[in-house]
Motif scaffolding. Sequence first.
Motif, PDB file in Angstrom:
ATOM      1  N   PHE A   1       0.817  -1.218   0.000  1.00 44.25           N
ATOM      2  CA  PHE A   1       0.000   0.000   0.000  1.00 44.25           C
ATOM      3  C   PHE A   1       0.850   1.267   0.000  1.00 44.25           C
ATOM      4  O   PHE A   1       0.579   2.192  -0.793  1.00 44.25           O
ATOM      5  CB  PHE A   1      -0.967  -0.001   1.177  1.00 44.25           C
ATOM      6  N   PRO A   2       1.884   1.390   0.841  1.00 46.07           N
ATOM      7  CA  PRO A   2       2.743   2.584   0.771  1.00 46.07           C
ATOM      8  C   PRO A   2       3.378   2.776  -0.601  1.00 46.07           C
ATOM      9  O   PRO A   2       3.530   3.910  -1.071  1.00 46.07           O
ATOM     10  CB  PRO A   2       3.806   2.328   1.849  1.00 46.07           C
ATOM     11  N   ALA A   3       3.752   1.676  -1.263  1.00 34.80           N
ATOM     12  CA  ALA A   3       4.353   1.789  -2.600  1.00 34.80           C
ATOM     13  C   ALA A   3       3.357   2.376  -3.590  1.00 34.80           C
ATOM     14  O   ALA A   3       3.690   3.245  -4.402  1.00 34.80           O
ATOM     15  CB  ALA A   3       4.818   0.413  -3.078  1.00 34.80           C
ATOM     16  N   VAL A   4       2.114   1.913  -3.524  1.00 36.86           N
ATOM     17  CA  VAL A   4       1.075   2.440  -4.409  1.00 36.86           C
ATOM     18  C   VAL A   4       0.834   3.915  -4.122  1.00 36.86           C
ATOM     19  O   VAL A   4       0.705   4.729  -5.045  1.00 36.86           O
ATOM     20  CB  VAL A   4      -0.239   1.639  -4.236  1.00 36.86           C
ATOM     21  N   VAL A   5       0.773   4.275  -2.854  1.00 35.29           N
ATOM     22  CA  VAL A   5       0.535   5.664  -2.463  1.00 35.29           C
ATOM     23  C   VAL A   5       1.630   6.580  -3.024  1.00 35.29           C
ATOM     24  O   VAL A   5       1.344   7.640  -3.598  1.00 35.29           O
ATOM     25  CB  VAL A   5       0.456   5.800  -0.926  1.00 35.29           C
ATOM     26  N   ILE A   6       2.880   6.186  -2.862  1.00 38.31           N
ATOM     27  CA  ILE A   6       3.998   7.002  -3.347  1.00 38.31           C
ATOM     28  C   ILE A   6       3.917   7.175  -4.864  1.00 38.31           C
ATOM     29  O   ILE A   6       4.065   8.289  -5.390  1.00 38.31           O
ATOM     30  CB  ILE A   6       5.348   6.376  -2.948  1.00 38.31           C
ATOM     31  N   ALA A   7       3.674   6.079  -5.581  1.00 33.01           N
ATOM     32  CA  ALA A   7       3.588   6.152  -7.040  1.00 33.01           C
ATOM     33  C   ALA A   7       2.437   7.051  -7.476  1.00 33.01           C
ATOM     34  O   ALA A   7       2.587   7.874  -8.397  1.00 33.01           O
ATOM     35  CB  ALA A   7       3.409   4.746  -7.622  1.00 33.01           C
ATOM     36  N   PHE A   8       1.296   6.934  -6.820  1.00 37.79           N
ATOM     37  CA  PHE A   8       0.131   7.743  -7.190  1.00 37.79           C
ATOM     38  C   PHE A   8       0.363   9.220  -6.893  1.00 37.79           C
ATOM     39  O   PHE A   8      -0.002  10.086  -7.694  1.00 37.79           O
ATOM     40  CB  PHE A   8      -1.108   7.247  -6.434  1.00 37.79           C
ATOM     41  N   ILE A   9       0.955   9.527  -5.748  1.00 37.09           N
ATOM     42  CA  ILE A   9       1.198  10.929  -5.392  1.00 37.09           C
ATOM     43  C   ILE A   9       2.145  11.579  -6.395  1.00 37.09           C
ATOM     44  O   ILE A   9       1.888  12.696  -6.871  1.00 37.09           O
ATOM     45  CB  ILE A   9       1.767  11.039  -3.961  1.00 37.09           C
ATOM     46  N   ILE A  10       3.231  10.896  -6.739  1.00 39.93           N
ATOM     47  CA  ILE A  10       4.193  11.453  -7.695  1.00 39.93           C
ATOM     48  C   ILE A  10       3.537  11.648  -9.057  1.00 39.93           C
ATOM     49  O   ILE A  10       3.689  12.699  -9.696  1.00 39.93           O
ATOM     50  CB  ILE A  10       5.424  10.536  -7.804  1.00 39.93           C
ATOM     51  N   ASN A  11       2.790  10.650  -9.501  1.00 37.61           N
ATOM     52  CA  ASN A  11       2.150  10.729 -10.817  1.00 37.61           C
ATOM     53  C   ASN A  11       1.148  11.876 -10.885  1.00 37.61           C
ATOM     54  O   ASN A  11       1.186  12.701 -11.810  1.00 37.61           O
ATOM     55  CB  ASN A  11       1.459   9.404 -11.128  1.00 37.61           C
ATOM     56  N   TYR A  12       0.265  11.944  -9.910  1.00 36.79           N
ATOM     57  CA  TYR A  12      -0.773  12.974  -9.966  1.00 36.79           C
ATOM     58  C   TYR A  12      -0.233  14.359  -9.649  1.00 36.79           C
ATOM     59  O   TYR A  12      -0.761  15.358 -10.144  1.00 36.79           O
ATOM     60  CB  TYR A  12      -1.954  12.592  -9.058  1.00 36.79           C
TER      61      TYR A  12
END
Length: 215
Positions: free
Chosen positions: A85-96
């Motif tokens: 979950f933290p990995a997904v959160v980091i990727a989503f925050i950077i992308n958006y």
Amino acid sequence: MNFLQVTINLAEGFYTTLLLFAITLVGSLPLGLLIAFGSMSKIKPIRAVVRGLVWIIRGTPLMLQVILVFYGPGLIFGLYGLDRFPAVVIAFIINYAAYFSEIYRGGIESIPKGQYEAGQVLGMTKTQIFFKVVLFQVIKRIIPPMGNEIITLVKDTSLARVIAVNELLNSAQDIVGEHAIIWPIFYTGAFYLLFTGLLTILFGKLEKKFNYYAG
């Protein structure tokens, strides 16, 4: 598996979807503004680096970025990887944040320079001009594209399943695979439609509220 059991299972997945959605917004909205300022910097090296990073992030699939953030530290550097979950959160925050930065930049640069000059003539500081003259006009102009991106975020949360995060669609797929029934997939669509429908109404009201500041 009856309707109530399916609803409970999907609701658990939907909670993860909502959590990912909320954390992504909280992290990416302010980060996007910082990136926008970097991309508008008068210092050419900073501007070039920031715009280059934004180009890379916007030009590659979010799914690829999720996989890279999750597996990258271990495969590239031999480090212990992040939890799912933290990995997904980091990727989503950077992308958006990268996408939001371009929306911010477009909104800020769309304001005529004459308004800044008029504020200076009236003796206002740059900070006063931005917050009292420019800010609400920028908000008015970025609400539609921001709304589109945020609604897209709701649907993009389903990409978290690529590393087995138990979000809404992943929950539905588990039910379908285990019980050989197809209707939970269609039921899942109702969750997304309801959520995006509420967001559409919200952004419509915000847009009307800021009509006064239309430039």
